[in-house]
Enzyme design. Sequence first.
Site, PDB file in Angstrom:
ATOM      1  N   HIS A 131       0.824  -1.212   0.000  1.00  0.00           N
ATOM      2  CA  HIS A 131       0.000   0.000   0.000  1.00  0.00           C
ATOM      3  C   HIS A 131       0.858   1.262   0.000  1.00  0.00           C
ATOM      4  O   HIS A 131       2.042   1.233   0.358  1.00  0.00           O
ATOM      5  CB  HIS A 131      -0.922   0.031   1.217  1.00  0.00           C
ATOM      6  N   LYS A 135      -0.994   5.069   4.517  1.00  0.00           N
ATOM      7  CA  LYS A 135      -1.951   4.172   5.193  1.00  0.00           C
ATOM      8  C   LYS A 135      -1.585   4.026   6.667  1.00  0.00           C
ATOM      9  O   LYS A 135      -0.420   3.784   6.992  1.00  0.00           O
ATOM     10  CB  LYS A 135      -1.952   2.800   4.505  1.00  0.00           C
TER      11      LYS A 135
HETATM   12  N1  NDP Z   1     -13.010  -0.674   1.389  1.00  0.00           N
HETATM   13  C1  NDP Z   1     -12.213  -0.165   0.446  1.00  0.00           C
HETATM   14  O1  NDP Z   1     -12.258  -0.565  -0.729  1.00  0.00           O
HETATM   15  C2  NDP Z   1     -11.238   0.909   0.806  1.00  0.00           C
HETATM   16  C3  NDP Z   1     -11.088   1.239   2.108  1.00  0.00           C
HETATM   17  N2  NDP Z   1     -10.203   2.201   2.478  1.00  0.00           N
HETATM   18  C4  NDP Z   1     -10.173   2.516   3.881  1.00  0.00           C
HETATM   19  O2  NDP Z   1     -10.861   3.740   4.070  1.00  0.00           O
HETATM   20  C5  NDP Z   1     -10.287   4.437   5.173  1.00  0.00           C
HETATM   21  C6  NDP Z   1      -9.901   5.836   4.706  1.00  0.00           C
HETATM   22  O3  NDP Z   1      -8.823   5.718   3.805  1.00  0.00           O
HETATM   23  P1  NDP Z   1      -8.210   7.027   3.117  1.00  0.00           P
HETATM   24  O4  NDP Z   1      -9.290   7.794   2.446  1.00  0.00           O
HETATM   25  O5  NDP Z   1      -7.044   6.583   2.333  1.00  0.00           O
HETATM   26  O6  NDP Z   1      -7.707   7.820   4.407  1.00  0.00           O
HETATM   27  P2  NDP Z   1      -7.589   9.414   4.611  1.00  0.00           P
HETATM   28  O7  NDP Z   1      -6.714   9.606   5.785  1.00  0.00           O
HETATM   29  O8  NDP Z   1      -7.234  10.066   3.335  1.00  0.00           O
HETATM   30  O9  NDP Z   1      -9.075   9.856   4.968  1.00  0.00           O
HETATM   31  C7  NDP Z   1      -9.680   9.636   6.198  1.00  0.00           C
HETATM   32  C8  NDP Z   1     -10.531  10.837   6.469  1.00  0.00           C
HETATM   33  O10 NDP Z   1     -11.325  10.597   7.625  1.00  0.00           O
HETATM   34  C9  NDP Z   1     -11.386  11.816   8.329  1.00  0.00           C
HETATM   35  N3  NDP Z   1     -11.741  11.570   9.721  1.00  0.00           N
HETATM   36  C10 NDP Z   1     -10.971  11.140  10.724  1.00  0.00           C
HETATM   37  N4  NDP Z   1     -11.681  11.030  11.849  1.00  0.00           N
HETATM   38  C11 NDP Z   1     -12.926  11.425  11.543  1.00  0.00           C
HETATM   39  C12 NDP Z   1     -14.123  11.546  12.280  1.00  0.00           C
HETATM   40  N5  NDP Z   1     -14.193  11.248  13.590  1.00  0.00           N
HETATM   41  N6  NDP Z   1     -15.236  11.994  11.639  1.00  0.00           N
HETATM   42  C13 NDP Z   1     -15.191  12.316  10.354  1.00  0.00           C
HETATM   43  N7  NDP Z   1     -14.089  12.213   9.585  1.00  0.00           N
HETATM   44  C14 NDP Z   1     -12.966  11.773  10.194  1.00  0.00           C
HETATM   45  C15 NDP Z   1     -10.011  12.415   8.171  1.00  0.00           C
HETATM   46  O11 NDP Z   1     -10.052  13.790   8.411  1.00  0.00           O
HETATM   47  P3  NDP Z   1      -8.699  14.543   8.866  1.00  0.00           P
HETATM   48  O12 NDP Z   1      -7.802  14.441   7.701  1.00  0.00           O
HETATM   49  O13 NDP Z   1      -9.193  15.927   9.139  1.00  0.00           O
HETATM   50  O14 NDP Z   1      -8.205  13.829  10.067  1.00  0.00           O
HETATM   51  C16 NDP Z   1      -9.724  12.101   6.721  1.00  0.00           C
HETATM   52  O15 NDP Z   1     -10.148  13.118   5.859  1.00  0.00           O
HETATM   53  C17 NDP Z   1      -9.134   3.571   5.654  1.00  0.00           C
HETATM   54  O16 NDP Z   1      -9.536   2.757   6.719  1.00  0.00           O
HETATM   55  C18 NDP Z   1      -8.794   2.718   4.449  1.00  0.00           C
HETATM   56  O17 NDP Z   1      -8.200   1.520   4.794  1.00  0.00           O
HETATM   57  C19 NDP Z   1      -9.461   2.865   1.559  1.00  0.00           C
HETATM   58  C20 NDP Z   1      -9.543   2.552   0.236  1.00  0.00           C
HETATM   59  C21 NDP Z   1     -10.451   1.532  -0.257  1.00  0.00           C
HETATM   60  O1  LIG Z   2      -5.995   2.307   2.925  1.00  0.00           O
HETATM   61  C1  LIG Z   2      -6.167   1.947   1.751  1.00  0.00           C
HETATM   62  O2  LIG Z   2      -5.709   2.567   0.799  1.00  0.00           O
HETATM   63  C2  LIG Z   2      -6.971   0.748   1.491  1.00  0.00           C
HETATM   64  N1  LIG Z   2      -7.590   0.199   2.498  1.00  0.00           N
HETATM   65  C3  LIG Z   2      -8.389  -0.961   2.441  1.00  0.00           C
HETATM   66  C4  LIG Z   2      -7.756  -2.073   3.248  1.00  0.00           C
HETATM   67  O3  LIG Z   2      -7.213  -1.799   4.326  1.00  0.00           O
HETATM   68  O4  LIG Z   2      -7.817  -3.231   2.822  1.00  0.00           O
HETATM   69  C5  LIG Z   2      -8.760  -1.369   1.049  1.00  0.00           C
HETATM   70  C6  LIG Z   2      -7.668  -1.154   0.037  1.00  0.00           C
HETATM   71  O5  LIG Z   2      -6.681  -2.096   0.277  1.00  0.00           O
HETATM   72  C7  LIG Z   2      -7.122   0.263   0.116  1.00  0.00           C
END
Ligand code: NDP
Ligand SMILES: O=C(O)C1=N[C@H](C(=O)O)C[C@H](O)C1
Length: 244
Positions: A131, A135
């Site tokens: 990743h 992350k």
């Molecule tokens: N299921 C899937 O296919 C995928 C899942 N993911 C997962 O999604 C999650 C987010 O990933 P990613 O977008 O890369 O991470 P980011 O860090 O880019 O985004 C997370 C966001 O959540 C916000 N946040 C944190 N705490 C809170 C809260 N209490 N209330 C509201 N917003 C909050 C953060 O704000 P701030 O920056 O202000 O702290 C930030 O903007 C991870 O767990 C990742 O593993 C990611 C990609 C694909």
């Molecule tokens: O954090 C990410 O980027 C992603 N998070 C998810 C995970 O933890 O599996 C899904 C994907 O791998 C991207």
Amino acid sequence: MIRVGVIGARGRMGSEAVRAVEAAPDLELVAAIGSGDALDALDGADVAVDLTRPDVVMDNVKWCLDREIHVVAGTSGFTPERVAAVRGWLAKAPGTGVVIAPNFGIGAVLMMQFAARAARFFESVEVIELHHPKKVDAPSGTAARTAELIAAARAEAGLGAMPDATAEELDGARGADVAGVRVHSVRSAGYVASQEVLFGGPGERMSIRHDSLDRESFMPGVLLSIREVVKRPGLTHGLDALLG
Ligand SMILES: NC(=O)C1=CN([C@@H]2O[C@H](COP(=O)(O)OP(=O)(O)OC[C@H]3O[C@@H](n4cnc5c(N)ncnc54)[C@H](OP(=O)(O)O)[C@@H]3O)[C@@H](O)[C@H]2O)C=CC1
Ligand SMILES: O=C(O)C1=N[C@H](C(=O)O)C[C@H](O)C1
């Protein structure tokens, strides 16, 4: 129209999801919530999409279920214990649905299915996930879920522990043990999300690999989950059931 709120709306995934919801003719974005914003903005939403962090997602899910708002949880960190907790909350909100999606990518879902299907045929299997370096959690939710599915398939087939003579080890050298399956996490610039599942047997090896090159790969799964969760009370764990 399905009214949708995105939690984590300013993050890498959340901002993509906001754009995808806004572009969908049957969905209306009613809330875009970032850290520090009150969840009250979700009042009136049919579905909340959580794309935040493993340490905050459970509170968000509970808040939504207390108000009978359907949830699509894409955030990682759903251990079996957390999944069981969500089931418990759902028992008190029987008309409400939750989709927990370890990975929204269609290819990633297939990779997990193929790995689970292959698991009973090989004495050895390990998972490598790769990743981007921003992350915050390791191993990835996808890798942890893949390991759980592989472990369940191996147990069902009556397979025991894998051969491994390691007697001396630098801490972490053999990866994390998830349900008896070794999972190795790589964090490197140049990656979005990749995973390879390595199988080995006498005289042969096989690998199953999936690469997400762009977060647009996750958006069809996000939209499908939103459209399906309103029709599916209870818990749906993984996109498999939604893909037919
Ligand atoms: N299921 C899937 O296919 C995928 C899942 N993911 C997962 O999604 C999650 C987010 O990933 P990613 O977008 O890369 O991470 P980011 O860090 O880019 O985004 C997370 C966001 O959540 C916000 N946040 C944190 N705490 C809170 C809260 N209490 N209330 C509201 N917003 C909050 C953060 O704000 P701030 O920056 O202000 O702290 C930030 O903007 C991870 O767990 C990742 O593993 C990611 C990609 C694909
Ligand atoms: O954090 C990410 O980027 C992603 N998070 C998810 C995970 O933890 O599996 C899904 C994907 O791998 C991207």
